[in-house]
Design an enzyme around this catalytic site. Structure first.
Site, PDB file in Angstrom:
ATOM      1  N   THR A   1      -3.465   6.479   1.081  1.00 38.42           N
ATOM      2  CA  THR A   1      -2.198   5.793   0.850  1.00 38.42           C
ATOM      3  C   THR A   1      -2.521   4.390   0.352  1.00 38.42           C
ATOM      4  OG1 THR A   1      -1.151   7.057   2.629  1.00 38.42           O
ATOM      5  CG2 THR A   1      -0.017   5.067   1.876  1.00 38.42           C
TER       6      THR A   1
ATOM      7  N   LYS B   1       4.693   8.657  -1.623  1.00 34.38           N
ATOM      8  CA  LYS B   1       4.084   8.665  -0.291  1.00 34.38           C
ATOM      9  C   LYS B   1       4.516   7.449   0.521  1.00 34.38           C
ATOM     10  CE  LYS B   1       1.595   9.367   3.301  1.00 34.38           C
ATOM     11  NZ  LYS B   1       0.143   9.301   3.366  1.00 34.38           N
TER      12      LYS B   1
ATOM     13  N   LYS C   1       0.302  -1.294   7.811  1.00 32.09           N
ATOM     14  CA  LYS C   1      -0.228  -1.378   6.445  1.00 32.09           C
ATOM     15  C   LYS C   1       0.691  -0.665   5.463  1.00 32.09           C
ATOM     16  CE  LYS C   1      -2.965   1.595   4.829  1.00 32.09           C
ATOM     17  NZ  LYS C   1      -2.930   2.787   3.918  1.00 32.09           N
TER      18      LYS C   1
END
Length: 283
Positions: free
Chosen positions: A88, A164, A232
């Site tokens: 990611t 995503k 994150k």
């Protein structure tokens, strides 16, 4: 196929095992060493780039930049290789990777995955694939080995990363929604177990609600996906929103709450620990 792997964390190890079981020849490099049955450990990332395809599963933009770009690995790639990044990463970094791979004459595919380590173990990840159709087709056997379905996100690789990031953003919103619902229902005598039974069997029966309602009901936040990584990812969503010139208010709220969860010392717990912060807060 001869496949190079870079990164053998919980997800990478599961992917490597499933690639071996599917009959592929897998060579892997990992920053912290280790081994996986059936996988040949190699000396450097450059060695991985001598295969037919390379699958990279490192933690974030910074790790990929350090391991691959700063070390000049792309210029040593075998002709015809396809590089697949399943991590990611930010939309902006994905765009940069496309340009750098084009300059090096290497095909690049963004293929972030949906699923936790237990899903990866079973080879049932959902793969979001973005990139040139010929490159995606070449590495489809990899995706068939690690996932149950490939979702084609188009020829622009960064679109897969945007997809995503948006999915993970929505999971954090679901966690916060359940936590706030518990605040209301428990204040009025309805247990969270009964409430979750209601929503899972009427309005919200998806996997995310099933997994994280169970965590919240039990007060068990053993990590499946760490809150530090969740922070994150919602940070990446905030960056993407800023690049788009938009203010996303729900995103801002869950970003702040996830940051508070990590600041409260729960960064190594599951990201659904954010719910505990909301439920227990007296503000």
């Amino acid at each position: 196929m001869k496949i190079g792997m870079i990164g053998l964390g919980a997800m990478g190890r599961a992917m490597a095992r499933n690639l071996v079981q599917a009959g592929h020849t897998v060579s892997a490099w990992n920053r912290s060493g280790g081994s996986v049955d059936g996988v040949t450990m190699i000396a450097s990332p450059v060695d991985a780039f001598q295969c037919d395809a390379v699958l990279t599963m490192l933690s974030d933009d910074r790790a990929i930049r350090s391991v691959l770009l700063d070390a000049g690995v792309l210029k040593h790639a075998k002709p015809g290789l396809v590089h697949v990044v399943t991590s990611t990463i930010s939309v902006a970094f994905a765009r940069e990777l496309v340009a750098l791979h084009d300059a090096a004459g290497i095909d690049y595919v963004s293929a972030p995955v949906l699923g936790r380590p237990d899903v990866a173990d079973k080879g049932e990840l959902n793969v979001l694939a973005g990139g040139a159709p010929h490159a995606v087709d070449k590495v489809r056997p990899l995706f068939d080995a690690i996932g149950k379905r490939v979702w084609e996100m188009g020829a622009d690789a960064h679109a897969a990363n945007a997809g995503k990031i948006a999915c993970n953003m929505m999971i954090t919103m679901a966690i916060e929604a359940m936590a706030e619902a518990v605040v209301l229902t428990e204040a009025n005598g309805l247990t969270r177990e009964r409430f979750f039974d209601l929503i899972l069997n009427t309005l919200f029966g998806s996997r995310s609600y099933q997994i994280y309602s169970a965590n919240i009901a039990a007060g068990n936040y053993e990590p499946g996906f760490k809150a530090s990584l969740g922070l994150k990812d919602v940070g990446l969503a905030a960056e993407a929103a800023k690049e788009a010139g938009r203010t996303l208010r729900m995103l801002s709220a869950v970003h702040a709450q996830m940051a508070a969860t990590v600041a409260a010392g729960m960064g190594e717990r599951d990201w659904s620990a954010m719910a505990a912060l909301t439920i227990e807060s007296k503000d």
